[in-house]
Design a protein around this motif. Structure first.
Motif, mmCIF file in Angstrom:
data_model
loop_
_atom_site.group_PDB
_atom_site.id
_atom_site.type_symbol
_atom_site.label_atom_id
_atom_site.label_comp_id
_atom_site.label_asym_id
_atom_site.label_seq_id
_atom_site.Cartn_x
_atom_site.Cartn_y
_atom_site.Cartn_z
ATOM 1 N N ARG A 117 12.173 -11.308 -5.043
ATOM 2 C CA ARG A 117 11.574 -10.930 -3.764
ATOM 3 C C ARG A 117 10.085 -11.260 -3.741
ATOM 4 N N ALA A 118 9.734 -12.356 -4.375
ATOM 5 C CA ALA A 118 8.330 -12.762 -4.434
ATOM 6 C C ALA A 118 7.886 -13.314 -3.091
ATOM 7 N N GLU A 119 6.682 -12.956 -2.686
ATOM 8 C CA GLU A 119 6.071 -13.449 -1.447
ATOM 9 C C GLU A 119 4.585 -13.663 -1.714
ATOM 10 N N PRO A 120 3.875 -14.434 -0.856
ATOM 11 C CA PRO A 120 2.442 -14.656 -1.060
ATOM 12 C C PRO A 120 1.642 -13.356 -0.959
ATOM 13 N N TRP A 121 0.412 -13.371 -1.473
ATOM 14 C CA TRP A 121 -0.404 -12.155 -1.540
ATOM 15 C C TRP A 121 -0.703 -11.582 -0.162
ATOM 16 N N TYR A 144 1.247 -11.434 2.394
ATOM 17 C CA TYR A 144 2.504 -11.110 3.077
ATOM 18 C C TYR A 144 2.408 -9.801 3.855
ATOM 19 N N PHE A 145 1.934 -8.740 3.192
ATOM 20 C CA PHE A 145 1.910 -7.435 3.854
ATOM 21 C C PHE A 145 0.814 -7.336 4.909
ATOM 22 N N LEU A 146 -0.230 -8.133 4.785
ATOM 23 C CA LEU A 146 -1.222 -8.164 5.859
ATOM 24 C C LEU A 146 -0.588 -8.697 7.142
ATOM 25 N N ALA A 147 0.202 -9.761 7.018
ATOM 26 C CA ALA A 147 0.887 -10.319 8.185
ATOM 27 C C ALA A 147 1.914 -9.337 8.743
ATOM 28 N N VAL A 148 2.649 -8.686 7.846
ATOM 29 C CA VAL A 148 3.647 -7.710 8.290
ATOM 30 C C VAL A 148 2.971 -6.565 9.031
ATOM 31 N N GLY A 186 -2.878 -2.895 -0.919
ATOM 32 C CA GLY A 186 -3.226 -3.611 -2.136
ATOM 33 C C GLY A 186 -2.190 -3.435 -3.231
ATOM 34 N N PHE A 187 -1.669 -2.237 -3.380
ATOM 35 C CA PHE A 187 -0.663 -1.962 -4.403
ATOM 36 C C PHE A 187 0.574 -2.822 -4.186
ATOM 37 N N PHE A 188 1.101 -2.816 -2.982
ATOM 38 C CA PHE A 188 2.322 -3.582 -2.728
ATOM 39 C C PHE A 188 2.056 -5.084 -2.703
ATOM 40 N N SER A 189 0.839 -5.477 -2.326
ATOM 41 C CA SER A 189 0.507 -6.905 -2.353
ATOM 42 C C SER A 189 0.456 -7.428 -3.776
ATOM 43 N N ALA A 190 0.058 -6.572 -4.726
ATOM 44 C CA ALA A 190 0.012 -6.973 -6.127
ATOM 45 C C ALA A 190 1.387 -7.022 -6.767
ATOM 46 N N SER A 191 2.352 -6.368 -6.135
ATOM 47 C CA SER A 191 3.702 -6.329 -6.693
ATOM 48 C C SER A 191 4.378 -7.690 -6.578
#
Length: 608
Positions: free
Chosen positions: A267-271, A273-277, A367-372
């Motif tokens: 489930r890898a995505e770019p760093w 990803y969650f900013l866009a979401v 930040g936590f989930f973006s680092a995951s």
């Protein structure tokens, strides 16, 4: 000079919480529960999170979660327990399966209102609740059986309880708030694991560290609070470990640390990803967020604090430090915002630190989930209540002053963006199936027309300077968008196998074996009320299959064993993707009789 606060605004603060709870509760209950059971269960998530509680009811084992008869320790059991309870009361169906996500969504809206009113004022609470409940992703998850709304609610409950508690003097109210803080983390641990403890802890620690608020932590009630947390979360973990020797390693190492640090779950995505979401999922609140941040820090800036009167003793609670108006009634934070009460330096610092707490809440969790290394869209939902409260603060203050140019600019942005969506949406092809796309056209053109009409109305009201009416028009347009999502989602999402399962129920009895070929169709066991056998597929069931090989060897088989059984005398059934069985159907030695089919899937038997 500040604006003079209307007398009606001061009177609004005397309206009891219960009145707003009832009004907001009725409105958002109607929104979240509207047509809740109208769509089939979607694969894989809704099928999975319905089947596990169904099997708990069937077996009576509420300690060891099982999916299709095998151990499934990817998530803790709180939501499974709640869903099983809903199934027991209302039967197993789409409405009862989705009941708790909708209820958690409603509870989150009411909690955000209560926190906004406690931290700021009534308008902040109301606008914060509306912002949260109408955001696209929050509304969407309220209609899906996933665990993220539950853990998001408990994380938000812990953080809201904490930031309200530290502004209270020692006493009964503070103690109860801290007990709610510990209880929320305990329930969050049972809802989705360690993040319910780690994330609130990180936000609190950095807030206290950055602003040197260590004195605010006394009393923290760590002993009684920790006992409460353990009393809630520990029993299931202990029982699960006692009954399943492989539980601790899989649950804590594989499902927590390896999920975060590796791509084991693919489930890898770019760093970013969650900013866009977040930008898309928080719409329309996203439009107001930047101005909300600027306004929050402008009102609590160091320069403003310097112009305040000297700080009063910190032993007083926040309400007592707000002063009194000319009628002798306590002032509110909104009174300060509009200049009818002179701010104290302590109160302005409190506002500033509260705003920073909300910002840290967002930044640390994103930040936590973006680092995951494992990223899924719903993970970001715990930040929405904090963002909604920031936007609610901005909108609440702006709503009190009609014709604000700042709000007019935001209304124009919303109108432009919504008009573009309204024009483009009917032109989008949502389905490859011609017949389905033809059916969707009506809904696409209808929604496009509603959005364009709403955008024009919002823009016209903004031009005339009627910002309050413009906000109402914005809310009405967005509510229409959310309502239209329901029929569209049911027609676009064709992952469910409900049609095949219902057809299968006419043919297959308890004595017949049902196979899921080269995949595990997670909703079939829910609709059939029984587990099924699986051919040539393990996926997320691999741990459970390996944990009990003696019990699973006959149910999870390879292609050779499937062919041997298929050509036996007993009648059996199978469901598969059409592409997976095309070559199988072409074999002359493979008897098959197609009983039903949908787009991409087929139900067949070995005997007519």
């Amino acid at each position: 000079m500040g604006h003079t606060l209307p007398a009606s605004a001061s009177r609004a603060e005397t309206i009891p919480y219960s009145t707003d709870f009832i009004r907001l509760g009725l409105i958002f209950a109607a929104l979240f529960f509207f047509l809740l059971g109208s769509r089939p269960l979607s694969n894989p998530d809704e099928g999975r999170y319905s089947e596990i509680p169904r099997e708990m009811l069937d077996t009576g084992d509420y300690v060891t979660p099982r999916l299709n008869g095998v151990k499934y320790f990817e998530k803790p059991p709180l939501v499974y327990w709640l869903t099983a309870g809903a199934f027991r009361v209302g039967g197993i169906n789409e409405l009862t399966a989705r009941f708790w996500p909708a209820l958690f969504a409603l509870a989150g809206v009411l909690m955000t209102y209560a926190a906004g009113r406690a931290l700021y004022d009534r308008r902040t609470g109301i606008f914060g609740a509306i912002t949260l409940g109408t955001s696209l992703l929050y509304y969407g998850l309220s209609r899906l059986i996933v665990l993220d709304l539950a853990v998001g609610f408990f994380i938000a409950a812990a953080l809201f309880a904490f930031i309200v508690a530290v502004q209270q003097p020692a006493g009964t109210k503070r103690r109860w708030l801290f007990m709610a803080f510990y209880a929320a983390m305990g329930l969050g641990l049972l809802a989705k694991g360690l993040i319910a403890f780690v994330l609130p802890g990180a936000v609190m620690f950095f807030w206290v560290l950055l602003f040197n608020r260590w004195s605010r932590l006394r009393p923290l009630y760590p002993f009684s609070g920790s006992l409460l947390l353990l009393a809630i979360a520990a029993p299931w973990h202990v029982l699960a470990a006692q009954r399943n020797p492989d539980f601790l390693s899989f649950y804590f190492v594989h499902e927590h640390f390896e999920r975060f640090t590796s791509t084991v779950h693919d489930r890898a995505e770019p760093w970013w990803y969650f900013l866009a979401v977040f930008v898309v999922g928080f719409f329309p609140g996203t439009i107001f967020l930047w101005s909300s941040l600027r306004e929050s820090f402008r009102r609590g800036s160091a320069s403003e604090v310097g112009r305040g009167v000297p700080a009063e003793p910190q032993s007083q609670d926040l309400t007592s430090r707000l002063g009194h108006d000319e009628r002798g009634s306590p002032g509110t934070v909104s009174d300060v915002a509009f200049g009818s009460v002179r701010p104290t330096s302590e109160m302005m610092m409190s506002q500033r630190h509260t705003a920073w707490f909300l910002v840290l809440w967002i930044v640390i969790i994103v930040g936590f989930f973006s680092a995951s290394h494992s990223k899924l869209i719903p993970y970001i939902i715990p930040v929405f209540p904090a963002a909604a409260l920031l936007v609610g603060r901005f909108l609440g203050n702006a709503f009190a002053v009609a014709g604000q140019p700042k709000i007019r600019a935001h209304l124009f942005v919303y109108a432009a963006f919504t008009a573009m969506i309204g024009i483009a949406f009917p032109l989008i092809r949502l389905s490859k199936d011609v017949s389905v796309q033809t059916e969707l056209r009506f809904w696409q053109f209808s929604l496009g027309a509603v959005l364009i009409l709403g955008a024009l109305t919002v823009a016209w009201l903004a031009i005339r300077g009627k910002t309050r009416a413009g906000l109402f028009a914005l809310a009405a347009t967005h509510a229409a968008l959310l309502v239209f999502i329901n029929p569209l989602a049911g027609r676009v999402d064709k992952r469910s196998t409900k049609v095949l399962a219902e057809e299968l129920a006419h043919y297959a009895g308890p004595e017949h074996v049902v196979y899921s070929y080269h995949d595990y169709f997670q909703d079939i066991p829910v609709y059939l009320g029984r587990t099924i056998d699986v051919v040539g597929y393990k996926g997320e069931l691999a741990f459970g299959i390996a944990a009990e090989p003696a019990l699973t060897a006959m149910r999870f088989i390879d292609d050779a064993e499937f062919l041997r059984r298929w050509n036996g005398p007993a009648r059996c059934f199978a469901v598969a993707h059409k592409g997976d069985v095309a070559s199988l159907f072409a074999r002359p030695d493979f008897p098959h009789f197609v009983l039903a089919e949908t787009r991409g899937k087929v139900l067949f038997s070995n005997l007519p």
